[in-house]
Design a protein around this motif. Structure first.
Motif, mmCIF file in Angstrom:
data_model
loop_
_atom_site.group_PDB
_atom_site.id
_atom_site.type_symbol
_atom_site.label_atom_id
_atom_site.label_comp_id
_atom_site.label_asym_id
_atom_site.label_seq_id
_atom_site.Cartn_x
_atom_site.Cartn_y
_atom_site.Cartn_z
ATOM 1 N N ILE A 1 0.779 -0.912 0.439
ATOM 2 C CA ILE A 1 0.029 -0.123 -0.333
ATOM 3 C C ILE A 1 0.577 1.542 0.283
ATOM 4 C CG2 ILE A 1 -1.261 1.523 2.266
ATOM 5 C CD1 ILE A 1 -2.980 -1.515 2.178
ATOM 6 N N TYR B 1 2.551 2.130 -3.265
ATOM 7 C CA TYR B 1 1.557 2.315 -4.241
ATOM 8 C C TYR B 1 0.856 3.540 -4.078
ATOM 9 C CZ TYR B 1 0.777 -2.181 -6.235
ATOM 10 O OH TYR B 1 1.303 -3.280 -7.008
ATOM 11 N N GLN B 2 1.142 3.985 -3.045
ATOM 12 C CA GLN B 2 0.889 5.596 -2.983
ATOM 13 C C GLN B 2 1.957 6.575 -2.536
ATOM 14 O OE1 GLN B 2 -0.512 4.821 1.594
ATOM 15 N NE2 GLN B 2 -2.655 5.359 0.955
ATOM 16 N N SER B 3 3.177 5.723 -2.716
ATOM 17 C CA SER B 3 4.610 7.105 -3.117
ATOM 18 C C SER B 3 4.419 7.006 -4.245
ATOM 19 C CB SER B 3 5.695 6.331 -2.221
ATOM 20 O OG SER B 3 5.870 5.303 -2.993
ATOM 21 N N TYR C 1 -0.663 6.665 -6.219
ATOM 22 C CA TYR C 1 -2.236 5.818 -6.718
ATOM 23 C C TYR C 1 -2.435 6.109 -5.569
ATOM 24 C CZ TYR C 1 0.254 2.988 -10.449
ATOM 25 O OH TYR C 1 0.627 2.576 -11.469
ATOM 26 N N ARG C 2 -3.969 6.652 -5.868
ATOM 27 C CA ARG C 2 -5.118 7.148 -5.243
ATOM 28 C C ARG C 2 -5.642 5.784 -4.539
ATOM 29 N NH1 ARG C 2 -1.273 9.595 -4.182
ATOM 30 N NH2 ARG C 2 -0.542 11.891 -5.284
ATOM 31 N N GLN C 3 -6.222 5.864 -3.694
ATOM 32 C CA GLN C 3 -7.422 5.224 -2.713
ATOM 33 C C GLN C 3 -8.766 5.726 -3.665
ATOM 34 O OE1 GLN C 3 -6.804 4.295 1.307
ATOM 35 N NE2 GLN C 3 -8.147 2.629 0.934
ATOM 36 N N PHE D 1 -6.931 1.094 -6.040
ATOM 37 C CA PHE D 1 -5.927 1.898 -6.178
ATOM 38 C C PHE D 1 -5.948 2.153 -7.294
ATOM 39 C CE2 PHE D 1 -3.670 0.624 -2.207
ATOM 40 C CZ PHE D 1 -3.542 2.174 -2.069
ATOM 41 N N LYS E 1 -4.378 5.310 -11.107
ATOM 42 C CA LYS E 1 -3.077 6.613 -10.685
ATOM 43 C C LYS E 1 -3.852 6.571 -12.721
ATOM 44 C CE LYS E 1 1.238 7.591 -11.628
ATOM 45 N NZ LYS E 1 2.992 7.266 -11.277
#
Length: 145
Positions: free
Chosen positions: A115, A118-120, A123-125, A136, A138
Motif C-alpha cells: 500500500i 503504490y501510494q508513494s 496511486y490514489r485510493q 487504487f 492512477k
C-alpha cells in the motif's frame, strides 16, 4: 535491472510466480487469491539482475482506456533496492504506449508495504467492493508526440 517482456509460459516467470504463491500462502492469503493461471491476454514482465530473474509483474487491459496492474513480486534477497518501483514504472510505460492511461489495482488491506509503495508511486485510493481489499487508481499523463 533489465526488464523484459516474457510469454505466459516462460519458466523463469513460472519460478517467480511459484515463489510468490508460496510466500503468500505462508502469510495467510486465501488460496483463491493466490492462484495463477497463465493468460495470453496478460502482458508479463520479468526483472533480471546479473542474469537472474528476480522480479515479475503483469498488466492486463480492462475497459476501453484502462489497465489493471497484476501482482508485483520481488525475491526477498533483492527487496529494498527499488526494483518493485522500477517494475511499476515499466508497466505504466507499457500500458500508456498501448493507449491505457488509467491504471487500477486491488490488494489485501493488510499489505501495508505494498500500500505504501503504490501510494508513494502516485496511486490514489478508490472505492473497493470488499471490506478486506484496497483499490487504487492512477491516471497517467498523455504521451506527447
Amino acid at each position: 535491472m533489465l526488464i523484459e517482456i516474457r510469454p505466459a509460459l516462460d519458466p523463469e516467470l513460472a519460478a517467480l510466480i511459484t515463489a510468490q504463491q508460496r510466500e503468500s500462502a505462508e502469510s495467510g492469503v486465501p488460496a483463491g487469491q493466490r492462484m495463477f493461471q497463465p493468460d495470453e491476454d496478460v502482458a508479463y514482465l520479468v526483472g533480471v539482475v546479473n542474469g537472474r530473474a528476480v522480479a515479475c509483474a503483469a498488466w492486463q487491459a480492462v475497459g476501453p482506456a484502462a489497465a489493471e496492474l497484476r501482482r508485483i513480486y520481488v525475491r526477498p534477497a533483492f527487496r529494498g533496492r527499488g526494483l518493485a518501483r522500477q517494475m511499476i514504472v515499466a508497466i505504466e510505460e507499457e500500458a500508456l504506449a498501448a493507449g491505457r492511461p488509467l491504471l487500477r489495482l486491488e490488494l489485501e488491506a493488510g499489505m501495508s508495504a505494498a500500500i505504501a509503495l503504490y501510494q508513494s508511486s502516485g496511486y490514489r485510493q478508490a472505492t473497493s467492493a470488499a471490506p478486506d481489499r484496497v483499490r487504487f487508481e492512477k491516471r497517467l499523463p498523455a504521451l506527447v508526440q
